[in-house]
Motif scaffolding. Structure first.
Motif, PDB file in Angstrom:
ATOM      1  N   HIS A   1       0.839  -1.203   0.000  1.00 39.17           N
ATOM      2  CA  HIS A   1       0.000   0.000   0.000  1.00 39.17           C
ATOM      3  C   HIS A   1       0.870   1.248   0.000  1.00 39.17           C
ATOM      4  N   TYR A   2       1.992   1.184   0.730  1.00 39.72           N
ATOM      5  CA  TYR A   2       2.910   2.326   0.807  1.00 39.72           C
ATOM      6  C   TYR A   2       3.477   2.655  -0.568  1.00 39.72           C
ATOM      7  N   LEU A   3       3.923   1.607  -1.290  1.00 38.35           N
ATOM      8  CA  LEU A   3       4.490   1.844  -2.611  1.00 38.35           C
ATOM      9  C   LEU A   3       3.417   2.325  -3.582  1.00 38.35           C
ATOM     10  N   LYS A   4       2.186   1.799  -3.399  1.00 37.86           N
ATOM     11  CA  LYS A   4       1.114   2.185  -4.301  1.00 37.86           C
ATOM     12  C   LYS A   4       0.751   3.656  -4.131  1.00 37.86           C
ATOM     13  N   SER A   5       0.924   4.176  -2.904  1.00 36.28           N
ATOM     14  CA  SER A   5       0.504   5.557  -2.657  1.00 36.28           C
ATOM     15  C   SER A   5       1.354   6.545  -3.445  1.00 36.28           C
ATOM     16  N   PHE A   6       2.558   6.129  -3.866  1.00 42.00           N
ATOM     17  CA  PHE A   6       3.381   7.026  -4.676  1.00 42.00           C
ATOM     18  C   PHE A   6       2.886   7.098  -6.104  1.00 42.00           C
ATOM     19  N   ALA A   7       2.236   6.020  -6.574  1.00 42.08           N
ATOM     20  CA  ALA A   7       1.808   5.966  -7.969  1.00 42.08           C
ATOM     21  C   ALA A   7       0.322   6.255  -8.085  1.00 42.08           C
ATOM     22  N   GLU A   8      -0.121   7.323  -7.385  1.00 43.36           N
ATOM     23  CA  GLU A   8      -1.563   7.604  -7.387  1.00 43.36           C
ATOM     24  C   GLU A   8      -2.051   7.886  -8.803  1.00 43.36           C
ATOM     25  N   PRO A   9      -1.621   8.990  -9.463  1.00 45.04           N
ATOM     26  CA  PRO A   9      -1.647   8.956 -10.923  1.00 45.04           C
ATOM     27  C   PRO A   9      -0.274   8.436 -11.366  1.00 45.04           C
ATOM     28  N   PRO A  10      -0.218   7.308 -12.068  1.00 46.13           N
ATOM     29  CA  PRO A  10       1.086   6.667 -12.337  1.00 46.13           C
ATOM     30  C   PRO A  10       2.082   7.583 -13.035  1.00 46.13           C
ATOM     31  N   ALA A  11       1.578   8.554 -13.815  1.00 45.67           N
ATOM     32  CA  ALA A  11       2.502   9.421 -14.548  1.00 45.67           C
ATOM     33  C   ALA A  11       3.275  10.333 -13.611  1.00 45.67           C
ATOM     34  N   LEU A  12       2.712  10.615 -12.424  1.00 48.23           N
ATOM     35  CA  LEU A  12       3.322  11.599 -11.532  1.00 48.23           C
ATOM     36  C   LEU A  12       4.221  10.971 -10.472  1.00 48.23           C
ATOM     37  N   THR A  13       4.629   9.709 -10.662  1.00 50.41           N
ATOM     38  CA  THR A  13       5.408   9.024  -9.627  1.00 50.41           C
ATOM     39  C   THR A  13       6.677   9.777  -9.228  1.00 50.41           C
ATOM     40  N   PRO A  14       7.512  10.245 -10.185  1.00 50.41           N
ATOM     41  CA  PRO A  14       8.725  10.949  -9.758  1.00 50.41           C
ATOM     42  C   PRO A  14       8.423  12.200  -8.956  1.00 50.41           C
ATOM     43  N   LEU A  15       7.361  12.922  -9.345  1.00 50.45           N
ATOM     44  CA  LEU A  15       7.018  14.135  -8.596  1.00 50.45           C
ATOM     45  C   LEU A  15       6.589  13.792  -7.171  1.00 50.45           C
ATOM     46  N   ASN A  16       5.841  12.681  -7.027  1.00 53.96           N
ATOM     47  CA  ASN A  16       5.417  12.278  -5.687  1.00 53.96           C
ATOM     48  C   ASN A  16       6.612  11.945  -4.807  1.00 53.96           C
ATOM     49  N   VAL A  17       7.606  11.248  -5.400  1.00 56.34           N
ATOM     50  CA  VAL A  17       8.802  10.896  -4.623  1.00 56.34           C
ATOM     51  C   VAL A  17       9.533  12.160  -4.194  1.00 56.34           C
ATOM     52  N   ILE A  18       9.647  13.130  -5.145  1.00 58.11           N
ATOM     53  CA  ILE A  18      10.347  14.376  -4.810  1.00 58.11           C
ATOM     54  C   ILE A  18       9.618  15.128  -3.718  1.00 58.11           C
ATOM     55  N   SER A  19       8.289  15.186  -3.805  1.00 58.64           N
ATOM     56  CA  SER A  19       7.560  15.948  -2.790  1.00 58.64           C
ATOM     57  C   SER A  19       7.645  15.263  -1.428  1.00 58.64           C
ATOM     58  N   GLU A  20       7.781  13.919  -1.442  1.00 60.63           N
ATOM     59  CA  GLU A  20       7.961  13.202  -0.174  1.00 60.63           C
ATOM     60  C   GLU A  20       9.273  13.619   0.489  1.00 60.63           C
TER      61      GLU A  20
END
Lengths: 303, 94
Positions: free
Chosen positions: A174-193
């Motif tokens: 679930h933790y890993l899935k939360s980064f790929a909420e919209p899959p295209a924005l995964t790198p941005l989610n990691v950066i914002s984390e």
């Protein structure tokens, strides 16, 4: 219940008040003894008192570490003083004050984080008090530990661990899935984390540091101004401003009111508030409730 | 020649610090907007003044972040960068 207090009660009180004041006094004495004498105003970071040799890298013991430990000791004294002689029947003034603090933090945590995070209020209160009193150290002329990026960075790292812990509550998938909420924005989610703790640390550190830098610049400017204004007076009067810059009396206090008192307390409040919001926001409440229900159903079936 | 090079380094650092603080415009406008809206909200509903003020301070602090990043860069450029760059220059010469 009698209003008279026993001698031992008063003795403990005096010892606790000493415990509050002594660390601050020690800090001032250390500061006076170790600061090298200079005529010019300098803007420097934390002084290094001594260096402890370590196997990988030497560990310097700096002013900010020492000062934050002094603040911790002093705050411990405050807590012990406020809770000394608690009783359910005869309530003292300090007991009312302590209850007020506890109730205010409980209310704040309840309204911002929800009932699930009820146990967080001591942590929030502690981080708020530590931050506020560290910033307020400037009032007695000590180096505020919050204007050292390492100290505030440590606190932000602690908050980051808490956020990650609560994100892990529903399992690693679930933790890993939360980064790929919209899959295209995964790198941005990691950066914002990653940006969350960095921005928290920089916000607190930048506010306190900018205040102290501006105060020092203003003091330097006022010193120069008093020399140019009153330096041409005849006799001893002309020499006086170089020894004792008269304009430096009182005027910096107005700025200090904003930068030291208001800004320090506000940053403490904001740090605690952001901690609450981030931790509460990281916890996937609905998914967690669903998971708990599933486990309950399974247990029922097996029974 | 060496003095000229060191002068260019110091001047570049000072110019860079000044240019970095242009970022102060953004938070100024943003916080002004936030406070204006908060004033409007308090004027409309004076009874929720406390909540509005708290939220406004939070928003102001978050909006301030970009300005503080610029401040940190400027402080690094003024206090840390000149020494570093001069050291690099001297090492390159010797």
């Amino acid at each position: 219940m009698s209003k008279r207090r026993s001698a031992s009660f008063i003795l403990v009180d005096v010892l606790l008040i000493l415990m509050i004041l002594l660390p601050l006094f020690c800090g001032m004495v250390i500061k006076i003894l170790t600061t090298p004498p200079t005529d010019e105003i300098s803007i420097a970071g934390a002084q290094i008192y001594f260096i402890v040799p370590m196997p990988l890298q030497d560990m310097p013991i700096t002013e900010s570490q020492v000062n934050s430990w002094l603040v911790i000791l002093s705050l411990l004294g405050v807590c012990l003083y406020l809770t000394h002689g608690l009783s359910p029947t005869y309530e003292t003034r300090r007991q009312h004050f302590a209850e007020m603090i506890v109730e205010a933090t409980d209310n704040m945590v309840n309204s911002n984080m929800g009932a699930y995070f009820k146990a967080f209020s001591p942590f929030i209160c502690a981080i708020m008090a530590l931050s506020a009193f560290s910033s307020l150290l400037t009032l007695i002329g000590l180096y505020p530990p919050t204007s050292d990026l390492n100290v505030v960075g440590g606190w932000a790292l602690l908050v980051f661990f808490l956020i990650t812990y609560y994100k892990f509550k529903c399992g690693p998938i679930h933790y890993l899935k939360s980064f790929a909420e919209p899959p295209a924005l995964t790198p941005l989610n990691v950066i914002s984390e990653i940006a969350t703790p960095i921005s928290m640390a920089f916000r607190h550190y930048g506010n306190v540091l900018s205040g102290s830098v501006i105060s020092v610049l203003l003091a330097a400017a006022l010193g120069g101004l008093s020399v140019t204004l009153f330096g041409n007076l005849p006799g001893i009067l002309g020499k006086l401003p170089q020894v004792f810059p008269i304009l430096r009396v009182g005027i910096p206090a107005i700025l200090s009111l904003y930068f030291d008192i208001f800004s320090g307390c506000l940053q403490a409040f904001i740090f605690a508030m952001l901690t609450m919001l981030y931790v509460a926001g990281a916890f996937p409440a609905e998914d967690y409730a669903r998971k708990m229900e599933k486990i309950k159903n399974k247990n029922k079936k097996t029974n | 020649m060496l003095e000229l090079a060191i002068g260019i380094i110091l001047g570049g650092c000072a110019l860079g610090a000044g240019a970095a603080m242009i970022a102060g415009i953004g938070p100024g406008i943003g916080e002004g907007n936030a406070v204006a809206k908060a004033c409007e909200a308090i004027g409309r509903q004076p009874e929720c003044k406390g909540d509005v003020t708290t939220t406004m301070l939070m928003g102001c602090a978050v909006a301030e972040t970009t300005g503080l990043y610029a401040l940190v860069i400027a402080i690094l450029l003024i206090f840390l960068a000149p020494g570093r760059f001069v050291d690099i220059l001297l090492n390159a010469i010797h």
